[in-house]
Design a protein around this motif. Sequence first.
Motif, short mmCIF file in Angstrom:
data_model
loop_
_atom_site.label_atom_id
_atom_site.label_comp_id
_atom_site.label_asym_id
_atom_site.label_seq_id
_atom_site.Cartn_x
_atom_site.Cartn_y
_atom_site.Cartn_z
N ARG A 81 0.79 -1.55 -7.65
CA ARG A 81 -0.26 -2.32 -6.99
C ARG A 81 -1.49 -1.45 -6.77
O ARG A 81 -1.39 -0.23 -6.66
N LEU A 82 -2.63 -2.09 -6.69
CA LEU A 82 -3.84 -1.36 -6.32
C LEU A 82 -3.69 -0.86 -4.89
O LEU A 82 -3.19 -1.59 -4.02
N PRO A 83 -4.09 0.37 -4.61
CA PRO A 83 -4.02 0.88 -3.24
C PRO A 83 -4.82 0.00 -2.29
O PRO A 83 -5.86 -0.56 -2.66
N SER A 84 -4.33 -0.13 -1.09
CA SER A 84 -5.02 -0.79 0.03
C SER A 84 -5.28 -2.27 -0.18
O SER A 84 -5.99 -2.89 0.60
N GLY A 85 -4.72 -2.85 -1.22
CA GLY A 85 -4.93 -4.28 -1.43
C GLY A 85 -4.15 -5.09 -0.40
O GLY A 85 -2.96 -4.86 -0.19
N GLY A 86 -4.81 -6.05 0.22
CA GLY A 86 -4.13 -6.84 1.24
C GLY A 86 -3.12 -7.81 0.66
O GLY A 86 -2.16 -8.17 1.31
N VAL A 87 -3.36 -8.23 -0.58
CA VAL A 87 -2.45 -9.16 -1.25
C VAL A 87 -2.21 -8.64 -2.67
O VAL A 87 -2.88 -7.74 -3.14
#
Length: 235
Positions: A81-87
């Motif tokens: 996942r992309l870092p710091s992505g909320g979803v």
Amino acid sequence: MIDMLVAAAVCPCPPLLVPEVASGAAPELDALREACGEAVAELLAAGPELLVLVGGGPQAEVWTEGGVGSFHRFGVNRAVRLPSGGVDGPELTPALTVGAWLLERAGTELPTHACAVPADAPAERMLGLGAGLAALADRVGLLVLGDGSACRTLKAPGYLDERAAGYDAEAARALGAADTEALAALDPQLASELLVAGRAPWQVLAGAARGRGLGGRLRYDEAPYGVGYFVASWS
């Protein structure tokens, strides 16, 4: 503080970079993996407040609220996942998935956006996109994903094209020297004929870095599977 690009890392994006995908062939790319790790570490050490991944995709697309990619198509049950992505967000392209893996490996949690660009994107549009990305925050860092020509040897995916070595040599020189004008001048048509996946992303970098006075360093320049792989740091 003015909006600006403070650093960039340029890495290739073969799925074989991920050891689980490479399996028994993993040691063959250890040197490339190490170079990519060092480039990402230098990028993070520059203190960006926003990271942007730039890589190839079938169409122009952006991820600002998270994104997820997987290596399932290679028979590996592994997602990143992309870092710091909320979803989770939309699925990342294969190139951006490798980029997300590199950031996961580096352990960063910095806010991260991602941008996919098609292989046939016009150079001027890529330069303008890069300028726009550099203005997204006071301190922006780019992780740029793209391979050189896939026509370097007889066993390469695109077979041997005598022009490939020269094209890659100029691209590697420009990436190592942070030569934005040379990258901006790379010919999209020739890149298409030589199966150069990195041309459009590199021109995004050129647009982002124009006038910033960044210096470059080439960390890796090889074609282990008949495909040009380059790693560079700009800071």
